[in-house]
Design a protein around this motif. Sequence first.
Motif, PDB file in Angstrom:
ATOM      1  N   HIS A 167      16.852  -2.173 -18.980  1.00 21.92           N
ATOM      2  CA  HIS A 167      17.889  -1.418 -19.683  1.00 21.92           C
ATOM      3  C   HIS A 167      18.919  -0.885 -18.689  1.00 21.92           C
ATOM      4  CE1 HIS A 167      15.477  -1.621 -23.288  1.00 21.92           C
ATOM      5  NE2 HIS A 167      14.457  -1.103 -22.636  1.00 21.92           N
ATOM      6  N   ILE A 168      20.135  -0.672 -19.180  1.00 21.97           N
ATOM      7  CA  ILE A 168      21.217  -0.224 -18.308  1.00 21.97           C
ATOM      8  C   ILE A 168      20.951   1.175 -17.753  1.00 21.97           C
ATOM      9  CG2 ILE A 168      22.600   0.669 -20.231  1.00 21.97           C
ATOM     10  CD1 ILE A 168      25.083  -0.236 -18.670  1.00 21.97           C
ATOM     11  N   HIS A 169      20.287   2.038 -18.527  1.00 23.58           N
ATOM     12  CA  HIS A 169      20.051   3.390 -18.013  1.00 23.58           C
ATOM     13  C   HIS A 169      19.131   3.363 -16.786  1.00 23.58           C
ATOM     14  CE1 HIS A 169      15.962   3.946 -19.714  1.00 23.58           C
ATOM     15  NE2 HIS A 169      16.396   3.220 -20.717  1.00 23.58           N
ATOM     16  N   LEU A 170      18.262   2.343 -16.693  1.00 31.46           N
ATOM     17  CA  LEU A 170      17.409   2.210 -15.514  1.00 31.46           C
ATOM     18  C   LEU A 170      18.223   1.747 -14.309  1.00 31.46           C
ATOM     19  CD1 LEU A 170      14.288   0.515 -17.162  1.00 31.46           C
ATOM     20  CD2 LEU A 170      14.597   2.930 -16.580  1.00 31.46           C
ATOM     21  N   SER A 171      19.142   0.821 -14.529  1.00 33.76           N
ATOM     22  CA  SER A 171      19.977   0.354 -13.414  1.00 33.76           C
ATOM     23  C   SER A 171      20.907   1.477 -12.950  1.00 33.76           C
ATOM     24  CB  SER A 171      20.774  -0.886 -13.808  1.00 33.76           C
ATOM     25  OG  SER A 171      21.720  -0.606 -14.806  1.00 33.76           O
ATOM     26  N   LEU A 172      21.371   2.305 -13.874  1.00 36.23           N
ATOM     27  CA  LEU A 172      22.204   3.446 -13.484  1.00 36.23           C
ATOM     28  C   LEU A 172      21.409   4.459 -12.660  1.00 36.23           C
ATOM     29  CD1 LEU A 172      24.389   4.190 -16.648  1.00 36.23           C
ATOM     30  CD2 LEU A 172      25.214   3.840 -14.316  1.00 36.23           C
ATOM     31  N   ALA A 173      20.170   4.691 -13.065  1.00 38.47           N
ATOM     32  CA  ALA A 173      19.319   5.603 -12.292  1.00 38.47           C
ATOM     33  C   ALA A 173      19.098   5.068 -10.887  1.00 38.47           C
ATOM     34  CB  ALA A 173      17.983   5.799 -13.007  1.00 38.47           C
ATOM     35  N   ALA A 174      18.889   3.758 -10.769  1.00 39.93           N
ATOM     36  CA  ALA A 174      18.711   3.146  -9.452  1.00 39.93           C
ATOM     37  C   ALA A 174      19.978   3.286  -8.619  1.00 39.93           C
ATOM     38  CB  ALA A 174      18.330   1.674  -9.615  1.00 39.93           C
ATOM     39  N   ALA A 175      21.141   3.097  -9.242  1.00 45.97           N
ATOM     40  CA  ALA A 175      22.410   3.232  -8.521  1.00 45.97           C
ATOM     41  C   ALA A 175      22.609   4.661  -8.024  1.00 45.97           C
ATOM     42  CB  ALA A 175      23.567   2.811  -9.424  1.00 45.97           C
ATOM     43  N   ARG A 176      22.292   5.635  -8.861  1.00 45.33           N
ATOM     44  CA  ARG A 176      22.436   7.039  -8.453  1.00 45.33           C
ATOM     45  C   ARG A 176      21.587   7.351  -7.230  1.00 45.33           C
ATOM     46  NH1 ARG A 176      21.165   7.938 -14.036  1.00 45.33           N
ATOM     47  NH2 ARG A 176      23.078   8.056 -15.282  1.00 45.33           N
ATOM     48  N   ASN A 177      20.460   6.665  -7.122  1.00 42.18           N
ATOM     49  CA  ASN A 177      19.538   6.921  -6.009  1.00 42.18           C
ATOM     50  C   ASN A 177      19.757   5.994  -4.822  1.00 42.18           C
ATOM     51  OD1 ASN A 177      17.359   9.066  -6.838  1.00 42.18           O
ATOM     52  ND2 ASN A 177      17.758   7.857  -8.684  1.00 42.18           N
ATOM     53  N   GLY A 178      20.870   5.280  -4.817  1.00 43.37           N
ATOM     54  CA  GLY A 178      21.232   4.480  -3.650  1.00 43.37           C
ATOM     55  C   GLY A 178      20.527   3.149  -3.529  1.00 43.37           C
ATOM     56  N   ALA A 179      19.977   2.626  -4.641  1.00 38.35           N
ATOM     57  CA  ALA A 179      19.220   1.374  -4.578  1.00 38.35           C
ATOM     58  C   ALA A 179      20.117   0.139  -4.642  1.00 38.35           C
ATOM     59  CB  ALA A 179      18.193   1.314  -5.699  1.00 38.35           C
ATOM     60  N   GLY A 180      21.371   0.323  -5.023  1.00 35.08           N
ATOM     61  CA  GLY A 180      22.254  -0.826  -5.122  1.00 35.08           C
ATOM     62  C   GLY A 180      23.484  -0.504  -5.940  1.00 35.08           C
ATOM     63  N   ILE A 181      24.194  -1.552  -6.341  1.00 32.70           N
ATOM     64  CA  ILE A 181      25.442  -1.411  -7.087  1.00 32.70           C
ATOM     65  C   ILE A 181      25.208  -1.860  -8.527  1.00 32.70           C
ATOM     66  CG2 ILE A 181      27.868  -2.089  -7.234  1.00 32.70           C
ATOM     67  CD1 ILE A 181      27.743  -2.675  -4.221  1.00 32.70           C
ATOM     68  N   CYS A 182      25.693  -1.057  -9.448  1.00 32.81           N
ATOM     69  CA  CYS A 182      25.455  -1.292 -10.876  1.00 32.81           C
ATOM     70  C   CYS A 182      26.776  -1.567 -11.586  1.00 32.81           C
ATOM     71  CB  CYS A 182      24.779  -0.055 -11.471  1.00 32.81           C
ATOM     72  SG  CYS A 182      24.620  -0.059 -13.261  1.00 32.81           S
ATOM     73  N   LEU A 183      26.727  -2.443 -12.578  1.00 33.61           N
ATOM     74  CA  LEU A 183      27.857  -2.623 -13.483  1.00 33.61           C
ATOM     75  C   LEU A 183      27.612  -1.764 -14.718  1.00 33.61           C
ATOM     76  CD1 LEU A 183      28.670  -6.460 -13.421  1.00 33.61           C
ATOM     77  CD2 LEU A 183      30.030  -4.596 -12.460  1.00 33.61           C
ATOM     78  N   ALA A 184      28.582  -0.913 -15.050  1.00 34.31           N
ATOM     79  CA  ALA A 184      28.404   0.000 -16.180  1.00 34.31           C
ATOM     80  C   ALA A 184      29.729   0.228 -16.879  1.00 34.31           C
ATOM     81  CB  ALA A 184      27.845   1.335 -15.698  1.00 34.31           C
ATOM     82  N   PRO A 185      29.703   0.471 -18.183  1.00 35.73           N
ATOM     83  CA  PRO A 185      30.931   0.859 -18.871  1.00 35.73           C
ATOM     84  C   PRO A 185      31.481   2.159 -18.286  1.00 35.73           C
ATOM     85  CG  PRO A 185      29.234   0.238 -20.448  1.00 35.73           C
ATOM     86  CD  PRO A 185      28.563   0.329 -19.108  1.00 35.73           C
ATOM     87  N   ARG A 186      32.781   2.181 -18.052  1.00 37.73           N
ATOM     88  CA  ARG A 186      33.395   3.385 -17.485  1.00 37.73           C
ATOM     89  C   ARG A 186      33.090   4.610 -18.349  1.00 37.73           C
ATOM     90  NH1 ARG A 186      38.030   3.478 -14.335  1.00 37.73           N
ATOM     91  NH2 ARG A 186      38.654   1.420 -15.121  1.00 37.73           N
ATOM     92  N   ALA A 187      33.038   4.420 -19.662  1.00 39.34           N
ATOM     93  CA  ALA A 187      32.776   5.534 -20.575  1.00 39.34           C
ATOM     94  C   ALA A 187      31.437   6.209 -20.286  1.00 39.34           C
ATOM     95  CB  ALA A 187      32.809   5.041 -22.021  1.00 39.34           C
TER      96      ALA A 187
END
Length: 307
Positions: A222-242
Amino acid sequence: MRRLPPLKALQAFEATARHESVTQAALELNVSHSAISQHIKVLEHHFNQKLFKKKGNGLELMPKARNYLEDVRQSLDLIAVASENLLSSGVLNRVRVNATPTFTTQWLIPRVASFQRAFPNVEIRLETSTTDELRNEIETNDLVIRRFPMQNARMVCMRIVDDETIAVASPRLVQGKPIDQPSDLLNYNLLHIRSRISAWPNWFRKAGIEGSQTLKGQVFDHIHLSLAAARNGAGICLAPRAFVEEELQDQKLVNLCPSNVLIGAGFFGLYDKQNRSVRNVERLLDWLTQQQPSLTPKDKDIDWQAI
């Protein structure tokens, strides 16, 4: 056919276990002491085992009964919520909204909270779905929100917010390593979403990069998991700007390539004009769109429903 114990016996069991007292359970359920005792005996006969043992002036659950209690408690809670939903399904001042989990947590909840403060007499109930299935959601909700235009002959589909997908990361991930062009992102772990596995290839294609190399990085459900990983410096995430506007403002995330944006059709709300709650549905939609001045159709790059 389900083989179930009597519901009243389960209620008596749960209340007795919670209070560790037949007397207190009887007071709560407004029945006699002997009625509670009889219900417990019915359950013990049903399971052919003791459920309680004496402990001082009260009762204590037997070990197996303790495990059973948790399941009974959850089941009774679920029945209570379902019954309340059915009972209140025709209430005019209640709007039932169904959306995906990430849209709900990242974008919808803050705006619904402010709406509730402005319109305290209108209750908004939020429900989430992890799929794009619509048939059941349309029947049980007043407003359904998805990341694509929805078609239904008897309903209205309204665009709520732009869908601009950007590449974001924690500032500390790229600290001291400036991103000068989209191809620089290939040096980092890219965070993928299983249901949107073509997102990164499409993003690079939009930037004019047609590569055959494998894009490294973790794949999330799920996208919320990839966003959590991005916040913690695990990589770069693609996400809606909204979804990340607030985090961009607070500099918890950074937009790495502002000039390269994947444009989708938008996020849309579907509702029935004949719904008894239509006035409050449209009031909510007006509230959700009032701070979205850029709601003008753009040439889309991608159809998220198709990938």
